[in-house]
Design a protein around this motif. Structure first.
Motif, PDB file in Angstrom:
ATOM      1  N   ARG A  71      12.104   8.830  12.193  1.00 29.79           N
ATOM      2  CA  ARG A  71      12.820   8.394  10.550  1.00 29.79           C
ATOM      3  C   ARG A  71      12.889   6.840  10.395  1.00 29.79           C
ATOM      4  O   ARG A  71      12.289   5.956   9.518  1.00 29.79           O
ATOM      5  N   ARG A  72      13.121   6.150  11.538  1.00 31.59           N
ATOM      6  CA  ARG A  72      13.611   4.555  11.812  1.00 31.59           C
ATOM      7  C   ARG A  72      12.051   4.235  11.848  1.00 31.59           C
ATOM      8  O   ARG A  72      12.077   2.686  10.945  1.00 31.59           O
ATOM      9  N   PHE A  73      11.090   4.662  12.472  1.00 32.26           N
ATOM     10  CA  PHE A  73      10.066   4.220  12.566  1.00 32.26           C
ATOM     11  C   PHE A  73       9.826   3.860  10.976  1.00 32.26           C
ATOM     12  O   PHE A  73       8.583   2.816  10.673  1.00 32.26           O
ATOM     13  N   ALA A  74       9.637   4.784  10.522  1.00 36.34           N
ATOM     14  CA  ALA A  74       8.712   4.905   8.812  1.00 36.34           C
ATOM     15  C   ALA A  74       9.655   3.854   8.384  1.00 36.34           C
ATOM     16  O   ALA A  74       8.991   3.444   7.249  1.00 36.34           O
ATOM     17  N   GLU A  75      11.211   4.141   8.214  1.00 35.85           N
ATOM     18  CA  GLU A  75      11.589   2.955   7.546  1.00 35.85           C
ATOM     19  C   GLU A  75      11.297   1.381   7.966  1.00 35.85           C
ATOM     20  O   GLU A  75      10.886   0.412   6.713  1.00 35.85           O
ATOM     21  N   HIS A  76      11.253   1.253   9.144  1.00 33.30           N
ATOM     22  CA  HIS A  76      11.019  -0.089   9.568  1.00 33.30           C
ATOM     23  C   HIS A  76       9.036  -0.686   9.227  1.00 33.30           C
ATOM     24  O   HIS A  76       8.854  -1.683   8.592  1.00 33.30           O
ATOM     25  N   TYR A  77       8.896   0.394   8.857  1.00 39.28           N
ATOM     26  CA  TYR A  77       7.329   0.692   8.349  1.00 39.28           C
ATOM     27  C   TYR A  77       7.002  -0.266   7.030  1.00 39.28           C
ATOM     28  O   TYR A  77       6.702  -1.255   6.320  1.00 39.28           O
ATOM     29  N   ALA A  78       7.985   0.944   6.306  1.00 43.38           N
ATOM     30  CA  ALA A  78       8.423   0.497   4.781  1.00 43.38           C
ATOM     31  C   ALA A  78       8.513  -0.682   4.804  1.00 43.38           C
ATOM     32  O   ALA A  78       8.305  -1.444   3.332  1.00 43.38           O
ATOM     33  N   ARG A  79       9.528  -1.423   5.310  1.00 42.96           N
ATOM     34  CA  ARG A  79      10.027  -2.607   5.100  1.00 42.96           C
ATOM     35  C   ARG A  79       8.998  -3.736   5.049  1.00 42.96           C
ATOM     36  O   ARG A  79       8.837  -4.538   4.744  1.00 42.96           O
TER      37      ARG A  79
END
Length: 344
Positions: free
Chosen positions: A273-281
């Motif tokens: 989840r945090r990896f996806a969030e960092h990619y989105a940012r």
């Protein structure tokens, strides 16, 4: 010198005529093989090179295209995406029995397993963040500007991907699997109405990069490799497949799938989840349909693994560790259903 997949005398003669500046080849060793394209280290008098060629048997249509790999790394060589130096392409199958290309050897490590790689929590976090940032850099490439405007057809990409991998399944399958058929139908019904377009790697994960590790510095990604499935399409499909490979703490089921290591269990690594969030940012991407793309990633990987299993059953693999890989296919299909039902 006898190495499966290499006709040494013909290779030496071809290199003398086409890459004479590196000097005479003096040795060859298999770096990786069996699951995908075969990769060899070629030692020469001047410097080491890397040779890539298709697998020895059960080569599916549109897969293992050396020309595509060569074209994309050549196009990306002057962009922000780190890739190995392109050296030479050979399309003459009479040389070693298949097309191949040579690239520069990168002094980095393929990071897979936590017991083989010592990372502090801060280094683990930095490496996982960097992995997301490099993925975003791939998707940000002005593909037309680097000469890849005709490298694929972004419109309708996901529908074609479902059709393509369904066809690959039909050619590779070694058994009937009703849950696979039900999954394919569900994915067709859930196709996003709109999808973005960009350059996609097609098999993006940490062990398809070469990493610089140092005791006193953050790790860095020196090169992204294994571009055999790259094209123009929906970038979020890349992210979905990366998350398919990812293992979060407590995910015991994922540990039974042998196609990627457990490095992401190292303390400090971002979870999915945090990896996806960092990619989105970093990328600014909309991840509203991420559950579909994770399900598709599991679907695609199930087909790939079935192809590997088929080659093993035919005795056409090079390397070890393929005896149990076919058992992963039903697990991947079940995980895809669960992603559609429950989300990330």
């Amino acid at each position: 010198m006898s190495t499966p997949g290499i006709d040494w005398s013909r290779l030496v003669a071809w290199m003398a005529a086409n890459v004479a500046d590196v000097g005479e080849p003096v040795g060859v060793s298999l770096i990786s093989g069996g699951r995908s394209n075969l990769t060899y280290r070629i030692d020469t008098q001047a410097r080491p090179l890397v040779l890539r060629r298709p697998p020895l048997g059960h080569v599916l249509p549109t897969a293992h295209d050396m020309r595509r790999e060569w074209r994309v790394i050549s196009a990306l060589a002057k962009t922000a995406v780190p890739v190995p130096e392109p050296v030479a392409l050979c399309t003459d199958e009479d040389v070693i029995g298949a097309p191949f290309y040579l690239m520069g050897h990168v002094e980095g490590e393929a990071v897979r397993n936590r017991d083989e790689t010592k990372l502090s929590p801060a280094q683990a976090r930095a490496l996982s963040e960097r992995l997301a940032e490099v993925l975003a850099a791939i998707h940000a490439v002005d593909y037309a500007g680097v000469g890849l405007g005709d490298f694929g057809r972004p419109d309708g990409y996901m529908a074609r991907q479902l059709e393509r991998w369904g066809q690959q399944w039909a050619r590779s399958k070694t058994r009937d699997l009703p849950e696979y058929d039900r999954l394919a139908a569900r994915l067709h019904r859930r196709l996003p109405a709109h999808s973005p377009s960009g350059l996609v790697h097609g098999d993006y994960r940490l062990d398809n990069t070469l990493v610089r590790l140092a005791p006193d510095a953050d790790p860095d990604i020196l090169a992204v490799v294994d571009w055999e499935m790259s094209t123009l399409g929906d970038p979020i499909a890349d992210l979905g497949l990366t998350l398919t490979y990812w293992q979060d703490p407590g995910d015991i089921e994922r540990s039974s799938i042998p196609v990627a290591g457990d490095i992401t269990l190292t303390p400090g690594f971002l979870d999915t989840r945090r990896f996806a969030e960092h990619y989105a940012r970093v990328s600014g991407a909309d991840l509203a349909d991420l559950d579909f793309y994770v399900a598709f990633g599991n679907f695609k990987l199930a087909v790939i693994v079935e192809g590997i299993h088929a080659r093993f059953m035919q005795g056409k693999t090079v390397g070890e560790g393929f005896e149990q890989i076919g058992a992963s296919v039903p697990t991947l299909v079940a995980r895809a259903h669960r992603a559609l039902d429950e989300g990330l």
